[in-house]
Design an enzyme around this catalytic site. Structure first.
Site, PDB file in Angstrom:
ATOM      1  CB  SER A 559      -0.962  -0.039   1.191  1.00  0.00           C
ATOM      2  OG  SER A 559      -2.000   0.885   1.031  1.00  0.00           O
ATOM      3  CG  ASP A 646      -6.911  -2.132  -3.498  1.00  0.00           C
ATOM      4  OD1 ASP A 646      -7.574  -1.348  -2.796  1.00  0.00           O
ATOM      5  OD2 ASP A 646      -5.719  -2.398  -3.287  1.00  0.00           O
ATOM      6  CG  HIS A 678      -6.129  -2.077   0.241  1.00  0.00           C
ATOM      7  ND1 HIS A 678      -5.326  -1.571  -0.764  1.00  0.00           N
ATOM      8  CD2 HIS A 678      -5.543  -1.714   1.408  1.00  0.00           C
ATOM      9  CE1 HIS A 678      -4.310  -0.920  -0.225  1.00  0.00           C
ATOM     10  NE2 HIS A 678      -4.416  -0.998   1.087  1.00  0.00           N
TER      11      HIS A 678
END
Length: 707
Positions: A559, A646, A678
């Site tokens: 991320s 995501d 995600h």
């Protein structure tokens, strides 16, 4: 003579270039791969499928190793197990996992008496008297490729279950209500909600949130059970796109608390739980740059709010105000102390628990309402993580704690408030003869380019010697954003690394919260580059001190930590043999320039606003990984893992990045989960296989694949 022919190496997919111009502040960037953003385009899906096929072919030689690692994770995990029961109302609530089943089973059993605060010792092989299965995730997930629970709450009278289901991975949940007396669902069903719904204390209402087109929770609703969803009452709406909403009831059940927060500013409102249609009243009006968090308590018969805030208090202070007049002059109960970052206060009827960070570790303290004294809970290990773990009751004589370290499996304690005794309730079983004494953990410090000392946590297996005895294969993890701290936590999957002689390390770089609020401030917006250089300085320290060598060093981040991975790949590719980037935020400037994308506007407080500021635009453009791929660089091997659904970091970012890397001749692979979000795939066996896939690739890079 035998004719031995080598199979031709698979050819990487060719990503068509379709240049699109992006112009801001007099600068024009030509983006050849922006067309990949349209996931409704069949050509995009075809391209992602081609990338997956190529990656699978390139890693086919690791199939056996992947299976070995998966079986190692599976073999160390007690597949049929139970959690430690948590008391709520007249029941003990706990979870079951069964061998061969992907998802947990949520159960409860009645208390033996109202004074029963000792959880029953449950065995997978023993029938539990009065057990009721309230939700079986395997049944709910039947026929779905993805399944995730959002909200999960039982009403105060123990008769109803509220739960939210996501079957796409896009973090939009359908709320459902189950009558636990009959096992049947009520007609009440609310689609497209955010996580975090709650029953009102009397069980008549559901408070829930919906999201806007940018996936921002922006509206709080009140639903009365048995009435049409179209009649639901809007309790609160936040129009400012920088703010996310949350809502929930205080543990005391006295108030509904509605909270709005950006990265740097917050505001809260109280609604009387006995009159949920009454107008919310503000605690403190929002003030740019001031964050606060309040909780309700009753002290000497008066309703009060304890408010943790950072107004003129960088590392936060704790004050008390009357709940009826929260804007009156507050009483300071825990003053600001630089280097002690106050994190939160959890109030109970007779005491509170305060969480804070000091010297790089998260700590817990018992807070006395009468004296405001803090009694810190002591733990034996030099590196650990501890926190409250499931305490729904308002007046408990014991507190449930969770504890772990790099070498100690997840542990559950009951803390006896009156005596300070910690009662061990369960330690995560690790099968196969795991002995914590076979492993060790330590913290070392790297000197950053500006002289700042950056902590590095290490864990290794003792039988291979101390990690600095001789260069070893080393796996260096980093994040460094949102004041998120990487805590010393145990991982079953990590044992597959340590048992192969790999040293696992965490670089606690600026932008995280490990060393207090200033640590975060020094790694965000116009100081974001400190995050990247800190990580590189940690890598250089580990190499220089003899822990590893560049050809035996793999970096990992996900991320926002994927942004870190992309940046270090461009800045110092020669330092690493491989880079593993999970759902990586590598096209940061393009995303933060587009306010229509999920999360963008609220992210301006974290990264800066390049749409309106030329200086921020130029600064972000200087490090955004996709726009800084170097033609002259010899990149390490790269694996980027993403998910089609995501909503936080769109799949298009790593897809574009890998295409740009390939133009330089880099060995870059893209793995895109076609039904996931995600957090990756759902289901524990699927998650184990996904991690085994990544670790097999990592072992191949480090040269321990055959071990």
């Amino acid at each position: 003579m035998t004719d031995v022919r080598r199979a031709a190496a698979p050819l990487a997919p060719v990503t068509p270039r379709r240049p699109i111009e992006r112009t801001h502040h007099g600068d024009t960037f030509i983006d050849p791969y922006e067309w990949l953003r349209d996931k409704e385009d069949p050509q995009v899906i075809d391209h992602l499928n081609a990338e997956n096929a190529y990656t699978e072919e390139r890693t086919a030689h690791l199939a056996g190793l992947r299976e070995n690692v998966f079986n190692e994770i599976k073999g160390r995990t007690k597949e049929t197990d139970l959690s430690v029961p948590i008391r709520q109302g007249d029941w003990w609530y706990y979870g079951r996992t069964l061998e061969g089943k992907q998802y947990g089973i949520h159960c409860r059993a009645p208390l033996s008496s109202p004074d029963d605060w000792t959880p029953p010792e449950l065995s997978p092989d023993t029938e539990v008297d009065g057990e009721q299965v309230i939700l079986d995730g395997n049944v709910e997930a039947d026929g779905q490729e993805f399944f995730s629970l959002g909200s999960f709450e039982v009403s105060k009278d123990s008769t109803l279950l509220l739960y939210g289901v996501d079957v796409e991975g896009d973090e939009r949940y359908t709320l459902k209500v189950r009558d636990l007396r009959t096992g049947e669902n009520l007609p009440d069903e609310i689609p497209n909600t955010s996580a975090g719904a709650s029953f009102s204390p009397d069980g008549r209402f559901i408070v829930y949130l919906t999201v806007d087109d940018a996936w921002r929770p922006d509206t709080v609703w009140l639903h009365e059970l048995g009435t049409p969803v179209g009649d639901d009452v809007q309790l609160f709406h936040e129009p400012d796109e920088r703010y996310w909403l949350g809502a929930g009831f205080t543990r005391s059940d006295r108030y509904l608390m509605i909270a709005a927060g950006s990265s740097i500013t917050s505001e809260e409102w109280l609604v009387d739980a006995a009159d949920l249609r009454s107008a919310p009243r503000v605690v403190w009006p929002r003030e740019e740059g001031v964050e606060y968090d309040s909780d309700h308590a009753v002290v000497d018969g008066e309703d009060v709010l304890y408010i943790l805030h950072n107004r003129n208090a960088l590392d936060f202070e704790l004050v008390r105000v009357a709940a009826s007049t929260p804007d009156a002059s507050p009483t300071v109960v825990v003053p600001h102390e630089q280097g002690r970052r106050l994190l939160g206060l959890s109030t109970f009827r007779d005491f509170a628990v305060i969480a804070y960070r000091r010297e790089g570790l998260a700590r817990l303290g018992m807070f006395d309402y009468a004296t405001s004294a803090i009694g810190e809970l002591a733990f034996d290990e030099p590196l650990y993580a501890a926190g409250l773990a499931g305490n729904p009751e308002w007046a408990p004589p014991v507190l449930r704690l969770g504890y772990t370290s790099f070498v100690t499996p997840s542990t559950v304690y009951d803390y006896v408030v009156a005596t300070g005794e910690k009662l061990l309730r369960k330690r995560q079983p690790v099968l196969g003869g795991y002995d914590p004494a076979d492993y060790d953990q330590a913290r070392v410090w790297a000197t950053a380019h500006d002289g700042v000392q950056v902590p590095i946590s290490l864990v290794w297996k003792r039988s291979f010697g101390a990690p600095d005895d001789a260069p070893r294969p080393l796996h260096l993890y980093g994040y460094g954003s949102y004041e998120h701290s990487i805590e010393p936590g145990f991982s079953v999957a990590r044992l597959s690394e340590l048992d192969r002689g790999v040293v696992f390390a965490v670089a606690h770089v600026r932008g995280g919260g490990e060393m207090g609020r200033q640590w975060y401030e020094d790694g965000k917006t116009m100081r974001k580059r400190n995050t990247f250089t800190d990580f590189l300085d940690c890598a250089e320290h580990l190499i220089g001190a003899g822990y590893t060598t560049p050809d035996r060093l793999v970096a990992e981040g996900g991320s926002a930590g994927g942004l870190l991975m992309g940046a270090i790949a461009n800045m110092r590719p020669e330092l690493f043999a491989g880079i593993l980037a999970d759902v990586p935020f590598v096209d940061a400037l393009t995303s933060i320039l587009d306010p229509s994308l999920p999360l963008t506007v609220i992210e301006w407080d974290e990264w800066g606003d390049p749409l309106h500021s030329p200086a921020v635009y130029a600064y972000m453009q200087s490090y955004s990984p996709y726009e800084n791929v170097r033609e002259d660089a010899a990149y390490p091997r790269i694996l980027a893992v993403t998910s089609l659904n995501d909503t936080r970091v769109l799949y298009v970012e790593p897809a574009k990045w890998v295409a740009a890397l390939r133009e330089t001749g880099a060995d870059a692979l893209l793995k895109c989960e076609m039904v996931a979000g995600h957090g990756g795939v759902s289901g524990r066996y699927n998650a184990w296989r996904e991690r085994a896939y990544e670790l097999a690739w990592l072992f191949d890079v480090l040269g321990v694949a055959g071990a």
